[in-house]
Write a protein that holds these residues in place. Structure first.
Motif, PDB file in Angstrom:
ATOM      1  N   UNK A  78     -10.025   9.022   3.156  1.00 26.58           N
ATOM      2  CA  UNK A  78      -9.973  10.090   4.154  1.00 26.58           C
ATOM      3  C   UNK A  78      -8.790  11.031   3.952  1.00 26.58           C
ATOM      4  N   UNK A  79      -7.739  10.531   3.321  1.00 30.13           N
ATOM      5  CA  UNK A  79      -6.544  11.348   3.138  1.00 30.13           C
ATOM      6  C   UNK A  79      -6.417  11.899   1.727  1.00 30.13           C
ATOM      7  N   UNK A  80      -7.243  11.429   0.817  1.00 28.96           N
ATOM      8  CA  UNK A  80      -7.203  11.938  -0.549  1.00 28.96           C
ATOM      9  C   UNK A  80      -5.908  11.621  -1.277  1.00 28.96           C
ATOM     10  N   UNK A  81      -5.291  10.501  -0.946  1.00 36.61           N
ATOM     11  CA  UNK A  81      -4.020  10.115  -1.548  1.00 36.61           C
ATOM     12  C   UNK A  81      -3.898   8.592  -1.525  1.00 36.61           C
ATOM     13  N   UNK A  82      -3.023   8.085  -2.350  1.00 35.86           N
ATOM     14  CA  UNK A  82      -2.806   6.654  -2.404  1.00 35.86           C
ATOM     15  C   UNK A  82      -1.815   6.171  -1.361  1.00 35.86           C
ATOM     16  N   UNK A  83      -1.666   4.851  -1.242  1.00 37.52           N
ATOM     17  CA  UNK A  83      -0.778   4.265  -0.237  1.00 37.52           C
ATOM     18  C   UNK A  83       0.680   4.717  -0.344  1.00 37.52           C
ATOM     19  N   UNK A  84       1.158   4.999  -1.540  1.00 36.66           N
ATOM     20  CA  UNK A  84       2.552   5.430  -1.665  1.00 36.66           C
ATOM     21  C   UNK A  84       2.772   6.814  -1.075  1.00 36.66           C
ATOM     22  N   UNK A  85       1.695   7.596  -0.917  1.00 37.69           N
ATOM     23  CA  UNK A  85       1.828   8.920  -0.302  1.00 37.69           C
ATOM     24  C   UNK A  85       1.528   8.891   1.192  1.00 37.69           C
ATOM     25  N   UNK A  86       0.420   8.236   1.592  1.00 37.98           N
ATOM     26  CA  UNK A  86       0.074   8.238   3.018  1.00 37.98           C
ATOM     27  C   UNK A  86       0.814   7.172   3.805  1.00 37.98           C
ATOM     28  N   UNK A  87       1.251   6.104   3.161  1.00 38.41           N
ATOM     29  CA  UNK A  87       2.101   5.107   3.808  1.00 38.41           C
ATOM     30  C   UNK A  87       1.409   3.896   4.398  1.00 38.41           C
ATOM     31  N   UNK A  88       0.091   3.902   4.479  1.00 38.21           N
ATOM     32  CA  UNK A  88      -0.627   2.755   5.038  1.00 38.21           C
ATOM     33  C   UNK A  88      -0.821   1.709   3.944  1.00 38.21           C
ATOM     34  N   UNK A  89      -0.341   0.495   4.186  1.00 40.54           N
ATOM     35  CA  UNK A  89      -0.401  -0.540   3.160  1.00 40.54           C
ATOM     36  C   UNK A  89      -0.979  -1.863   3.651  1.00 40.54           C
ATOM     37  N   UNK A  90      -1.301  -1.962   4.937  1.00 35.06           N
ATOM     38  CA  UNK A  90      -1.773  -3.225   5.494  1.00 35.06           C
ATOM     39  C   UNK A  90      -3.010  -3.026   6.360  1.00 35.06           C
ATOM     40  N   UNK A  91      -3.764  -4.080   6.495  1.00 34.26           N
ATOM     41  CA  UNK A  91      -4.934  -4.056   7.361  1.00 34.26           C
ATOM     42  C   UNK A  91      -4.509  -3.889   8.814  1.00 34.26           C
ATOM     43  N   UNK A  92      -5.247  -3.091   9.574  1.00 36.46           N
ATOM     44  CA  UNK A  92      -4.999  -2.933  10.996  1.00 36.46           C
ATOM     45  C   UNK A  92      -3.814  -2.040  11.341  1.00 36.46           C
ATOM     46  N   UNK A  93      -3.357  -1.252  10.406  1.00 37.08           N
ATOM     47  CA  UNK A  93      -2.211  -0.384  10.649  1.00 37.08           C
ATOM     48  C   UNK A  93      -2.527   0.679  11.693  1.00 37.08           C
TER      49      UNK A  93
END
Length: 126
Positions: A78-93
């Motif tokens: 949905x954000x077109x970016x990886x976790x290091x850019x959007x910041x979400x790294x865990x389930x249920x964030x």
């Protein structure tokens, strides 16, 4: 890792072809299937989805991001970016675990929804 192939391809097709779309198209439908492996597509009995694939954008060779969990991958799609850019790294964030590389005026990393919202607001202005 293969479970996000269809979702990411559909999104990629939507984002890369937006400018090429005719102006009379008013709606876009995004279909995401969690846990759906590309290996199953050729044998699968799914005539409606296969018919949509004939005229839509898709691929069976995309990859998930790491960590390969649903929430992180949906955020990446949905954000077109990886976790290091959007910041979400865990389930249920509910909020990013690491600071987002950039934020919209709404305080979140840009997503397809924030881009659409900003674009529609500009179109409504005189």
């Amino acid at each position: 890792m293969k479970k996000y192939i269809l979702m990411s391809v559909l999104l990629a097709g939507l984002t890369f072809n937006v400018k090429a779309q005719p102006k009379q198209i008013k709606h876009v439908i995004l279909i995401g299937v969690d846990g759906f492996g590309a290996y199953a597509v050729p044998q699968a009995n799914m005539p409606n989805l296969k018919q949509m694939m004939k005229t839509g954008a898709w691929s069976l060779k995309t990859r998930s991001v790491l960590p390969s969990s649903s929430a992180v991958n949906w955020a990446s799609i949905m954000m077109g970016a990886g976790p290091t850019e959007h910041g979400y790294t865990e389930w249920g964030s509910k909020v990013p675990e690491i600071p987002s590389a950039t934020k919209t005026k709404y305080g979140l990393f840009p997503s397809i929804f924030s881009v659409i919202k900003i674009k529609s607001q500009k179109l409504k202005q005189p």
